[in-house]
Design a protein around this motif. Structure first.
Motif, PDB file in Angstrom:
ATOM      1  N   LEU A  24       0.825  -1.201   0.000  1.00  0.00           N
ATOM      2  CA  LEU A  24       0.000   0.000   0.000  1.00  0.00           C
ATOM      3  C   LEU A  24       0.864   1.259   0.000  1.00  0.00           C
ATOM      4  CD1 LEU A  24      -2.867  -0.916   2.498  1.00  0.00           C
ATOM      5  CD2 LEU A  24      -3.088  -0.545   0.043  1.00  0.00           C
ATOM      6  N   LEU A  25       1.918   1.238   0.785  1.00  0.00           N
ATOM      7  CA  LEU A  25       2.796   2.408   0.860  1.00  0.00           C
ATOM      8  C   LEU A  25       3.479   2.677  -0.472  1.00  0.00           C
ATOM      9  CD1 LEU A  25       4.398   1.841   4.384  1.00  0.00           C
ATOM     10  CD2 LEU A  25       2.623   3.487   3.755  1.00  0.00           C
ATOM     11  N   GLU A  26       3.737   1.607  -1.211  1.00  0.00           N
ATOM     12  CA  GLU A  26       4.411   1.759  -2.501  1.00  0.00           C
ATOM     13  C   GLU A  26       3.439   2.123  -3.617  1.00  0.00           C
ATOM     14  OE1 GLU A  26       6.366  -1.909  -3.166  1.00  0.00           O
ATOM     15  OE2 GLU A  26       7.869  -1.626  -1.582  1.00  0.00           O
ATOM     16  N   ASP A  27       2.247   1.517  -3.608  1.00  0.00           N
ATOM     17  CA  ASP A  27       1.334   1.639  -4.746  1.00  0.00           C
ATOM     18  C   ASP A  27       0.228   2.664  -4.551  1.00  0.00           C
ATOM     19  OD1 ASP A  27       2.852  -0.393  -5.769  1.00  0.00           O
ATOM     20  OD2 ASP A  27       1.406  -1.973  -5.282  1.00  0.00           O
ATOM     21  N   ALA A  28      -0.183   2.912  -3.310  1.00  0.00           N
ATOM     22  CA  ALA A  28      -1.347   3.759  -3.080  1.00  0.00           C
ATOM     23  C   ALA A  28      -0.932   5.229  -2.956  1.00  0.00           C
ATOM     24  CB  ALA A  28      -2.067   3.319  -1.817  1.00  0.00           C
ATOM     25  N   PRO A  29      -1.841   6.145  -3.279  1.00  0.00           N
ATOM     26  CA  PRO A  29      -1.582   7.564  -3.028  1.00  0.00           C
ATOM     27  C   PRO A  29      -1.331   7.776  -1.536  1.00  0.00           C
ATOM     28  CG  PRO A  29      -3.532   7.270  -4.399  1.00  0.00           C
ATOM     29  CD  PRO A  29      -3.159   5.919  -3.893  1.00  0.00           C
ATOM     30  N   PRO A  30      -0.590   8.801  -1.174  1.00  0.00           N
ATOM     31  CA  PRO A  30      -0.253   9.022   0.240  1.00  0.00           C
ATOM     32  C   PRO A  30      -1.456   9.037   1.185  1.00  0.00           C
ATOM     33  CG  PRO A  30       1.087  10.423  -1.148  1.00  0.00           C
ATOM     34  CD  PRO A  30       0.121   9.757  -2.055  1.00  0.00           C
ATOM     35  N   PRO A  31      -2.583   9.685   0.851  1.00  0.00           N
ATOM     36  CA  PRO A  31      -3.710   9.648   1.802  1.00  0.00           C
ATOM     37  C   PRO A  31      -4.244   8.243   2.037  1.00  0.00           C
ATOM     38  CG  PRO A  31      -3.998  11.425   0.218  1.00  0.00           C
ATOM     39  CD  PRO A  31      -2.893  10.564  -0.291  1.00  0.00           C
ATOM     40  N   VAL A  32      -4.303   7.440   0.982  1.00  0.00           N
ATOM     41  CA  VAL A  32      -4.781   6.073   1.132  1.00  0.00           C
ATOM     42  C   VAL A  32      -3.801   5.256   1.959  1.00  0.00           C
ATOM     43  CG1 VAL A  32      -5.446   3.965  -0.079  1.00  0.00           C
ATOM     44  CG2 VAL A  32      -6.071   6.195  -1.015  1.00  0.00           C
ATOM     45  N   ALA A  33      -2.515   5.467   1.688  1.00  0.00           N
ATOM     46  CA  ALA A  33      -1.504   4.768   2.477  1.00  0.00           C
ATOM     47  C   ALA A  33      -1.610   5.149   3.947  1.00  0.00           C
ATOM     48  CB  ALA A  33      -0.112   5.087   1.941  1.00  0.00           C
ATOM     49  N   ALA A  34      -1.973   6.398   4.215  1.00  0.00           N
ATOM     50  CA  ALA A  34      -2.124   6.836   5.599  1.00  0.00           C
ATOM     51  C   ALA A  34      -3.236   6.070   6.302  1.00  0.00           C
ATOM     52  CB  ALA A  34      -2.403   8.331   5.650  1.00  0.00           C
ATOM     53  N   LEU A  35      -4.303   5.728   5.563  1.00  0.00           N
ATOM     54  CA  LEU A  35      -5.398   4.963   6.153  1.00  0.00           C
ATOM     55  C   LEU A  35      -4.917   3.596   6.623  1.00  0.00           C
ATOM     56  CD1 LEU A  35      -8.323   5.708   3.665  1.00  0.00           C
ATOM     57  CD2 LEU A  35      -8.067   6.572   5.999  1.00  0.00           C
ATOM     58  N   ALA A  36      -3.916   3.048   5.930  1.00  0.00           N
ATOM     59  CA  ALA A  36      -3.420   1.725   6.282  1.00  0.00           C
ATOM     60  C   ALA A  36      -2.665   1.730   7.602  1.00  0.00           C
ATOM     61  CB  ALA A  36      -2.509   1.194   5.175  1.00  0.00           C
ATOM     62  N   THR A  37      -2.244   2.897   8.043  1.00  0.00           N
ATOM     63  CA  THR A  37      -1.473   2.973   9.278  1.00  0.00           C
ATOM     64  C   THR A  37      -2.351   3.206  10.507  1.00  0.00           C
ATOM     65  OG1 THR A  37      -1.142   5.368   9.142  1.00  0.00           O
ATOM     66  CG2 THR A  37       0.418   3.978   7.946  1.00  0.00           C
ATOM     67  N   VAL A  38      -3.647   3.427  10.279  1.00  0.00           N
ATOM     68  CA  VAL A  38      -4.549   3.684  11.403  1.00  0.00           C
ATOM     69  C   VAL A  38      -4.901   2.368  12.086  1.00  0.00           C
ATOM     70  CG1 VAL A  38      -6.802   4.570  12.083  1.00  0.00           C
ATOM     71  CG2 VAL A  38      -5.495   5.725  10.285  1.00  0.00           C
ATOM     72  N   ARG A  39      -4.778   2.347  13.400  1.00  0.00           N
ATOM     73  CA  ARG A  39      -5.210   1.173  14.157  1.00  0.00           C
ATOM     74  C   ARG A  39      -6.660   1.402  14.561  1.00  0.00           C
ATOM     75  NH1 ARG A  39      -5.780  -1.037  19.229  1.00  0.00           N
ATOM     76  NH2 ARG A  39      -5.027  -3.177  19.481  1.00  0.00           N
ATOM     77  N   TRP A  40      -7.582   0.741  13.859  1.00  0.00           N
ATOM     78  CA  TRP A  40      -9.004   1.055  13.981  1.00  0.00           C
ATOM     79  C   TRP A  40      -9.644   0.473  15.224  1.00  0.00           C
ATOM     80  CZ3 TRP A  40     -10.655   4.691  10.838  1.00  0.00           C
ATOM     81  CH2 TRP A  40      -9.980   4.889   9.621  1.00  0.00           C
ATOM     82  N   THR A  41      -9.089  -0.605  15.773  1.00  0.00           N
ATOM     83  CA  THR A  41      -9.728  -1.258  16.910  1.00  0.00           C
ATOM     84  C   THR A  41      -9.941  -0.278  18.060  1.00  0.00           C
ATOM     85  OG1 THR A  41      -8.707  -3.363  16.329  1.00  0.00           O
ATOM     86  CG2 THR A  41      -9.530  -3.134  18.579  1.00  0.00           C
ATOM     87  N   ASP A  42     -11.156  -0.253  18.572  1.00  0.00           N
ATOM     88  CA  ASP A  42     -11.583   0.612  19.679  1.00  0.00           C
ATOM     89  C   ASP A  42     -11.772   2.068  19.272  1.00  0.00           C
ATOM     90  OD1 ASP A  42     -11.691  -1.470  21.484  1.00  0.00           O
ATOM     91  OD2 ASP A  42      -9.613  -1.221  22.106  1.00  0.00           O
ATOM     92  N   ALA A  43     -11.612   2.389  17.981  1.00  0.00           N
ATOM     93  CA  ALA A  43     -11.847   3.764  17.535  1.00  0.00           C
ATOM     94  C   ALA A  43     -13.337   4.084  17.620  1.00  0.00           C
ATOM     95  CB  ALA A  43     -11.344   3.949  16.101  1.00  0.00           C
TER      96      ALA A  43
END
Length: 399
Positions: A24-43
């Motif tokens: 994702l970090l290599e292929d996705a646009p930066p905003p999309v790649a940023a979504l991959a770094t979010v730890r969603w559990t308990d959000a």
């Protein structure tokens, strides 16, 4: 939508996580790649709204040069937005990350909190009628999140498992993501919001010791049901408590859970360890919303319990006037006899509930009918300390 979805990978707790994020970090646009770094559990979701995509485009074009600030309050609500074209979705999510430090005094845990501000362009929400109020409730939190590229399309999809609401997917072509560190109070205040406001009793303590599927059904937790290890067999009866998920959903008046379980093939006439069907349990608990789902699904209105009572007679004995009205309107036999030959009216009188007696008197019942002991409803009413019900049964009484 079923969880997990074929072709998707969870961003949390799965083999190959690092490789997926690297791609994702290599292929996705930066905003999309940023979504991959979010730890969603308990959000927790702080805000959620949508607007027509063309409105946003016009705002960019004007950029406020027409003497306005370039904004509009003409937004479309998330539930049933009804827009045939994609929408712009705005959301704020407050996440918390658990950090465990190994100190000289032992392990020490601290929390880091951040507000993630999101805007998805050309977005489609699935399901389209997701209840924004439920997602924003104080008892709602994100259980898991997953992100992947949509094969064959220049689009991405963020799928969130919101407990207890269920799955929410946002398919989008472009995104804007901003992350800001916040105090823990920003997270805690979201939990203080009103809960979804389910009708019915709070789950009993035994629920915490039930199987995952029964526990999820009791809480109306659609997200938890998807994650339950034993959710594949919806008719499994908890050996300790004697309930299957369908019984728990009826007992705690969870209409959405009932619909989901029935969609998965749960047996409508399944009995619990005491021989009670989901409909019987809904009657006993005065669980009207669950009752409506079960009746609409074709539950047997004349099924007898162990004592020989039909659901409507059982409702009358329990003093559940609205349930009596609901079952009668659905076609239940109002002249059915219960245990010891009790008529519907006798059962209502025995409940000592005036409203229930009124509900039965409005139906086509035989007021003079006797039970197996030769007693009429008037005879039984004469035994009550309160004379209000006896007054209703006098020949010149008006309803």
């Amino acid at each position: 939508m079923n969880w997990p979805s074929v072709g998707y990978v969870s961003l949390e707790d799965f083999d190959g996580q690092s490789e997926h994020i690297a791609r994702l970090l290599e292929d996705a646009p930066p905003p999309v790649a940023a979504l991959a770094t979010v730890r969603w559990t308990d959000a927790r979701v702080a805000t959620l709204r949508s607007e027509a995509a063309h409105r946003h485009a016009s705002e960019d074009a004007s950029n406020g040069t027409d003497g306005t600030d370039g904004t509009t309050d003409d937004t479309a609500a998330i539930p049933g937005h009804g827009l045939p074209d994609p929408v712009v979705v705005h959301a704020e999510v407050v996440v918390r990350n658990d950090e465990v430090l190994d100190t000289a005094d032992g392990l020490w845990r601290r929390w880091n909190h951040a507000r993630v501000t999101l805007r998805f362009d050309d977005a489609v929400i699935d399901p389209p009628d997701v209840d924004a109020g439920a997602v924003l409730a104080g008892d709602a939190h994100i259980a898991r999140g997953e992100l992947d590229h949509v094969a064959g399309e220049d689009a991405w999809e963020l799928r969130l498992l919101v407990s207890p609401v269920g799955e929410v997917a946002i398919r989008f072509r472009d995104a804007q993501v901003a992350v800001q560190s916040v105090d823990e109070s920003a997270y805690d205040v979201l939990g203080d919001r009103p809960t979804r406001g389910w009708h019915g009793p709070v789950p009993d303590g035994w629920v915490e010791w039930a199987t995952e599927g029964v526990r999820a059904a009791a809480y109306g937790d659609l997200g938890g049901l998807h994650l339950a290890d034993d959710a594949s067999d919806v008719d499994d009866v908890d050996p300790r408590w004697g309930f299957a998920p369908l019984h728990a959903a009826a007992w705690f008046d969870r209409p959405e859970m009932l619909e989901e379980l029935l969609r998965r093939g749960a047996t409508l006439a399944l009995i619990d360890s005491e021989g009670r069907t989901p409909l019987t349990l809904a009657v006993d608990r005065d669980a009207r919303r669950a009752l409506r789902v079960l009746v609409a699904a074709g539950a047997d209105l004349e099924a007898r319990d162990g004592d020989g009572n039909s659901p409507i007679v059982r409702a009358a004995w329990g003093g559940h006037a609205e349930v009596v009205r609901l079952l009668a309107a659905a076609g239940a036999d109002v002249r059915a006899r219960g245990s010891r030959g009790a008529t519907l009216l006798i059962a209502a009188v025995d409940s000592a509930d005036v409203d229930t007696v009124r509900a039965v008197l409005a139906l086509d019942v035989d007021r003079a009918a006797e039970d197996d002991e030769g007693s009429t409803a008037a005879d039984r009413a004469g035994l009550l300390r309160d004379g209000a019900i006896a007054d209703l049964l006098t020949p010149d009484a008006t309803d």
